[in-house]
Design an enzyme around this catalytic site. Structure first.
Site: not given
Ligand code: APR
Length: 190
Positions: A21-22, A43, A45, A132-136
């Site tokens: 967890d970052i 996510g 953020d 970018s590999t989560g919501v994006y």
């Molecule tokens: N620590 C490390 N990595 C995390 C954590 C954490 N606490 N929580 C989530 N992640 C990981 C997710 O599992 C994924 O592998 O971070 C990675 C990126 O995912 P997202 O947070 O969804 O970011 P992204 O794909 O760049 O989308 C950005 O999502 O939350 C919104 O405001 C943000 O609109 C923006 C979009």
């Protein structure tokens, strides 16, 4: 996961991969995968703003009122608030639209601009999530390769204050993808 390397040295700087967890990282800065509005989200953020408290959001508000929305591929720096990290570097990755022109370049730029900002602020250590590999929706295998190559070429091309870069990967699928990408870059067989 085998014996693949999770730690390499690039131009006298360390680059490592870990699962975790970052928000708990004690590097000088952690990087946030934000959106252009900088007002928080889901996510990583959401997790960073929850753990770091309102000082981060207040600093983001001031940045937005001063310079407007943050374009994808760029980065800004704020306090780390209540986090162990002193600073949060907020960057915006690309939304995956199928990998058309520019998407990989924007992703690489998000890493590069974050590292430039760390160097400008004379920081020594920086942690990244998988931008970018989560919501994006960016496919993690492709994103891992781009992320690692961007960091490696920054460290190779520029001799800066940044001596430690850590990828903190939240789930095992993401961690495994980065381990494989690092092995591929260094020419090792799985
Ligand atoms: N620590 C490390 N990595 C995390 C954590 C954490 N606490 N929580 C989530 N992640 C990981 C997710 O599992 C994924 O592998 O971070 C990675 C990126 O995912 P997202 O947070 O969804 O970011 P992204 O794909 O760049 O989308 C950005 O999502 O939350 C919104 O405001 C943000 O609109 C923006 C979009």
């Amino acid at each position: 996961m085998g014996n693949e390397s999770r730690q390499v040295t690039v131009n006298r700087a360390g680059l490592s991969l870990m699962a975790g967890d970052i928000t708990r990282q004690a590097t000088d800065a952690i990087v946030n995968a934000a959106n252009s509005g900088l007002m928080g989200g889901g996510g990583v953020d959401g997790a960073i703003h929850r753990a770091g408290g309102s000082a981060i959001l207040e600093a983001c508000r001031q940045i937005i009122s001063r310079q407007g929305r943050l374009p994808p591929g760029e980065a800004v720096i704020t306090t780390g608030g209540n986090l162990r990290a002193k600073y949060v570097i907020h960057t915006v990755g690309p939304i995956w639209h199928g990998g058309g022109p520019g998407e990989a370049e924007v992703l690489a730029s998000a890493y590069r601009e974050s590292l430039k900002l760390a160097a400008t602020n004379r920081l020594t250590s920086v942690s990244f999530p998988s931008i970018s590999t989560g919501v994006y929706g960016y496919p993690v295998d492709k994103a891992a390769r781009i992320a690692l190559e961007a960091v490696i070429s920054f460290l190779n091309d520029e001799f800066t204050s940044v001596k430690e870069v850590v990828f903190v990967l939240f789930d095992s699928g993401t961690f495994d993808a980065y381990v494989s990408a690092l092995a591929e870059i260094y020419g090792k067989k799985e």
